[in-house]
Design an enzyme around this catalytic site. Structure first.
Site, PDB file in Angstrom:
ATOM      1  N   LYS A   1       0.858  -1.176   0.000  1.00 26.29           N
ATOM      2  CA  LYS A   1       0.000   0.000   0.000  1.00 26.29           C
ATOM      3  C   LYS A   1       0.899   1.232   0.000  1.00 26.29           C
ATOM      4  CE  LYS A   1      -2.520   3.376   2.131  1.00 26.29           C
ATOM      5  NZ  LYS A   1      -2.182   4.319   0.975  1.00 26.29           N
TER       6      LYS A   1
ATOM      7  N   GLY B   1       7.040   5.843   7.456  1.00 24.67           N
ATOM      8  CA  GLY B   1       6.133   6.991   7.406  1.00 24.67           C
ATOM      9  C   GLY B   1       6.120   7.724   8.722  1.00 24.67           C
ATOM     10  N   SER B   2       4.994   8.306   9.042  1.00 23.81           N
ATOM     11  CA  SER B   2       4.890   9.132  10.240  1.00 23.81           C
ATOM     12  C   SER B   2       4.668   8.287  11.484  1.00 23.81           C
ATOM     13  CB  SER B   2       3.696  10.082  10.080  1.00 23.81           C
ATOM     14  OG  SER B   2       2.503   9.304  10.003  1.00 23.81           O
TER      15      SER B   2
ATOM     16  N   GLU C   1       9.929   2.386  10.229  1.00 24.50           N
ATOM     17  CA  GLU C   1      10.963   3.399   9.969  1.00 24.50           C
ATOM     18  C   GLU C   1      10.215   4.728   9.909  1.00 24.50           C
ATOM     19  OE1 GLU C   1      12.941   4.919   6.527  1.00 24.50           O
ATOM     20  OE2 GLU C   1      12.778   6.117   8.356  1.00 24.50           O
TER      21      GLU C   1
END
Ligand code: NDP
Ligand code: 6NA
Length: 457
Positions: A156, A208-209, A230
């Site tokens: 995704k 990502g965040s 990460e």
């Protein structure tokens, strides 16, 4: 309107809206991936899988300019930097093609219990949730080790880079991977949660965040699935009094401006020894302010746009809030008026722990600058962070640099270089920067069953 849209951030033009995938499509993809996992492809000889990686590396090299152009148009990266990203993707594919068989060799263990060894086996379907900032590299970091190991992947990607996601999937198929080895899904976050909950999914990798990482890791934990994260970073760039100032300025400015500052391991907090602070700041400021905004496809452009309108709006608000809480804008601090998602190179000083921005990552061309009196103060400031991803230390005294590198609480530290990445080097962090390691021999074992076998003595 689909959530997956290619919009050029240099001019906010819609390039293409991509159809989202419904539950039936996602379930079929999962079924195909799981069937592949239970086939000879995943469980048998590694060589056919490594041949696909060799062919994928060659394909990427052959189509480098096309791939780089797609990325630059879709997320605003300067064309030269997009070429660099494409190049490292073929490096990663080739690296695992050449080394995975060695990494996955059974490892003997000395034991009185008997003849013991560790075997490495794939665990099943992995879900990969990836961001837009390195639209190919983030995917390759998951694909290459897991394809070599035999784990099928459902991916995704971020909803602003669907073209990169689509062309990557097509490249993997063209390289000869069977259907199910790598499947791109234009799905929602709810659909991601459903996949993670499914018994056929055995792990999830996210870049990502913190927000996304927390949500995905919670779902993975709830369903007892292995995860790697990460996330963001607020990496220090420590310039000591004996540093090569000109090289530190060159790499510090490059690090802060590369990909318009949208790099998790970019130099973000500049910690300057008081003896060289004025000299460094004068040169660093000139370097940042010399950046020229323009079309990322134009080789003369040195400052691209942020990845989207949302990214720029977030940064505008974040800098304004930092100033409201006492930060000083030495220069910049504003969106660049006109077409596109551009933002001025900016230096903020006067940030104190009472200012929320002191602990925040600025995902854009915004540098925080601090001045310290000695190494102890530099380390204390570096470690006063919720993040722990990377960092760099500049000094001519390598013993001094190594001591500081060991004291900085992050997953990676570079001495006399900005943070970097390469297939053979482990990548990852600690604290709120996540956990697990990608790339190198470590990355291929994150989603492996490291199985002990013992023949009793
Ligand atoms: N470590 C890194 O390399 C990166 C870190 N970041 C950090 O993230 C911040 C914001 O960037 P942003 O683009 O919003 O990154 P996000 O974290 O929102 O997006 C990263 C990926 O996670 C997906 N995602 C988001 N929320 C969920 C959820 N609840 N469940 C499943 N998947 C989810 C996104 O999908 P979708 O796009 O559809 O929302 C995207 O594919 C940056 O300021 C930076 O701090 C961002 C990019 C890279
Ligand atoms: C060249 C450095 C790559 C960093 C990838 C990231 O921002 O997650």
């Amino acid at each position: 309107m689909s959530a997956y849209q290619s919009i050029n951030p240099a001019n906010n033009q819609l390039l293409k809206a991509w159809n989202e995938h419904d539950d039936a499509y996602a379930q079929q993809a999962l079924k195909t991936a799981d069937e592949l996992f239970h086939s000879a492809w995943s469980k048998g000889d590694i060589q056919p899988r490594l041949q696909v990686l060799h062919r994928l590396a060659d394909l990427i090299d052959q189509r480098a300019e096309e791939l780089a152009t797609i990325a630059s148009k879709e997320m605003g990266k300067l064309i030269g930097q997009s070429r660099g990203e494409v190049k490292i993707c073929s490096q990663i594919a080739r690296y695992y093609a050449e080394h995975a068989a060695t990494f996955l060799q059974p490892q003997p263990y000395q034991s009185d219990v008997g003849d013991a060894w560790l075997e490495y086996h794939p665990i099943g379907v992995i879900v990969a949730v990836e961001p837009w900032n390195f639209p190919y590299y983030q995917l390759m970091r998951v694909l290459a080790p897991n394809l070599a190991l035999g784990n099928p992947v459902l991916a995704k990607h971020a909803n602003i880079v669907p073209h990169c996601a689509d062309v990557f999937e097509k490249l993997v198929a063209e390289a000869g991977a069977p259907q199910g080895a790598w499947t791109n899904l234009f799905i929602s976050t709810d659909q991601v949660a459903d996949l993670i909950a499914d018994h056929r999914v055995q792990g999830v990798a996210l870049t990502g965040s913190e927000r996304a990482g927390s949500a995905v890791a919670e779902q993975a934990g709830k369903h007892l699935k292995k995860s790697t994260l990460e996330l963001g970073g607020n990496d220090v760039f420590v310039v000591l009094d004996d540093a090569d100032i000109d090289e530190a300025v060159r790499q510090g400015a490059q690090g802060r401006l590369s990909n318009c500052g949208q790099v998790c391991t970019a130099a973000k907090r500049f910690i300057l020894h008081e003896k060289i602070a004025d000299t460094f700041m004068a040169k660093f400021s000139a370097a940042l302010q010399s950046a020229t905004p323009g079309d990322p496809l134009d080789e003369k452009t040195t400052l691209g746009p942020l990845s989207s309108k949302d990214a720029r709006e977030r940064l505008v608000k974040q800098v304004d809030d930092a100033v409201k809480h006492g930060a000083r804008v030495e220069f910049g601090g504003r969106a660049i008026e006109g077409v596109g998602c551009y933002y001025q190179p900016t230096v903020l000083t006067g940030l104190t722990p009472e200012n929320p921005a002191y602990y925040q990552e600025f995902f854009g061309p915004v540098a925080q600058v601090y001045v310290v009196a000695d190494d102890r103060a530099a380390v204390a400031l570096a470690n006063d962070s919720n993040y722990g991803l990377g960092g760099s230390v500049w000094t001519k005294d390598i013993t001094r640099g190594r001591k500081m590198a060991s004291q900085i609480e992050t997953g990676m530290v570079f001495i006399n270089s900005q943070s970097d990445t390469s297939a053979e080097l482990p990548f990852g962090g600690v604290k709120r920067s996540g956990y697990g390691r990608e790339l190198s021999d470590l990355g291929i074992k994150e989603f492996a069953n490291q199985k002990l076998v013992v023949v009793a003595g």
